[in-house]
Scaffold this active site. Structure first.
Site, PDB file in Angstrom:
ATOM      1  N   CYS A 275       0.241   4.300  -5.992  1.00 39.69           N
ATOM      2  CA  CYS A 275      -0.853   3.603  -5.314  1.00 39.69           C
ATOM      3  C   CYS A 275      -0.970   2.241  -5.987  1.00 39.69           C
ATOM      4  O   CYS A 275      -0.993   2.155  -7.219  1.00 39.69           O
ATOM      5  CB  CYS A 275      -2.154   4.389  -5.485  1.00 39.69           C
ATOM      6  SG  CYS A 275      -3.626   3.473  -5.014  1.00 39.69           S
TER       7      CYS A 275
ATOM      8  N   CYS B 229       0.854  -1.186   0.000  1.00 43.50           N
ATOM      9  CA  CYS B 229       0.000   0.000   0.000  1.00 43.50           C
ATOM     10  C   CYS B 229       0.891   1.237   0.000  1.00 43.50           C
ATOM     11  O   CYS B 229       1.691   1.429   0.922  1.00 43.50           O
ATOM     12  CB  CYS B 229      -0.879  -0.023   1.252  1.00 43.50           C
ATOM     13  SG  CYS B 229      -1.829   1.491   1.479  1.00 43.50           S
TER      14      CYS B 229
END
Ligand code: DGL
Length: 244
Positions: free
Chosen positions: A176, A70
């Site tokens: 991302c 993440c």
């Protein structure tokens, strides 16, 4: 080796996919926090609480190492949590920025969540690289990707990326982990290569071989999610588990 991998949702599966391809003979345990997505809008304290629950869950499953798949957690709280647990914990920003330095890229576009862009973590890590780095938050991409609303994607590509057309950008950095799922669409729109962050992260990790197994957990599961997971990594057993 048993490797724990986690993200706010399906984004981290793009990293898991590369781990499965590059280090196939291992056990993987994936956790996607679909109940609490998006992480890009959470405070650092909220992210610390959420990641603490997930890391403890993965440790209870006896993982030998954890990969934070993440960008948002990697950019905001990784430095504070990396030495807090008994297992080694890896982020995704260190391997990506190390690779960018090796590639000697001079002009790049970073796209990520608001939180990752605001953290300026990439700029900090790339300070010595003498790179012109454009940055763009694309918060609407995550819900579009999670819900496979590809019809909205064209509009949002235009909203976020039109201004970067014809700027001679060498590479787009998906900061991302959700964004590699739409890397084809981004590459077509900008006519620029997209960095393969899954491959970079997978190659940066030293994982010993053991047996082959995969277990995937999400904090909220519905049929759409099952379909998207299947699209990304193929058939696998998915279990819903709420962490307390
Ligand atoms: N996949 C995530 C990331 O890499 C999180 C997106 C979100 O939950 O907002 O940043």
């Amino acid at each position: 080796m048993r490797v724990g991998v986690f993200d706010s949702g399906i984004g981290g599966l793009t990293i898991l996919k590369s781990l499965l391809e590059n280090h196939p003979n291992n056990e993987y345990i994936y956790f996607g926090d679909t109940l609490n997505i998006p992480y890009g809008e959470k405070t650092n304290d909220q992210l610390k609480d959420l990641s603490d629950k997930i890391i403890r869950f993965l440790i209870s499953k006896k993982v030998d190492m954890i990969v934070i798949a993440c960008g948002t957690i990697s950019s905001s709280i990784y430095d504070e949590i990396k030495n807090k647990y008994d297992v080694p914990i890896y982020d995704i920003i260190n391997p990506i920025t190390n690779q960018l330095k090796k590639l000697k890229i001079k002009k790049a576009l970073l796209i990520a969540t608001d939180k990752t862009i605001e953290s300026k973590k990439f700029e900090e890590k790339l300070k010595s690289a003498n790179m012109e780095l454009y940055t763009q938050a694309c918060p609407k991409f995550v819900p579009i990707i999670e819900h496979k609303s590809k019809d909205l994607l064209e509009i949002e590509l235009g909203e976020y990326l039109y201004q970067y057309k014809n700027l001679d950008i060498e590479v787009v950095i998906p900061g991302c982990t959700h964004y590699p799922i739409i890397s084809g669409e981004i590459a077509d729109y900008l006519n620029v290569d997209i960095l393969d962050i899954g491959l970079i992260v997978a190659k940066s990790l030293d994982i010993e071989y053991s047996i082959n197994d995969l277990k995937v957990y999400f904090s909220a599961v519905d049929d759409d999610l099952k379909e998207v997971v299947k699209d990304i990594i193929g058939d696998c057993e998915i279990e819903e588990i709420k962490l307390s």
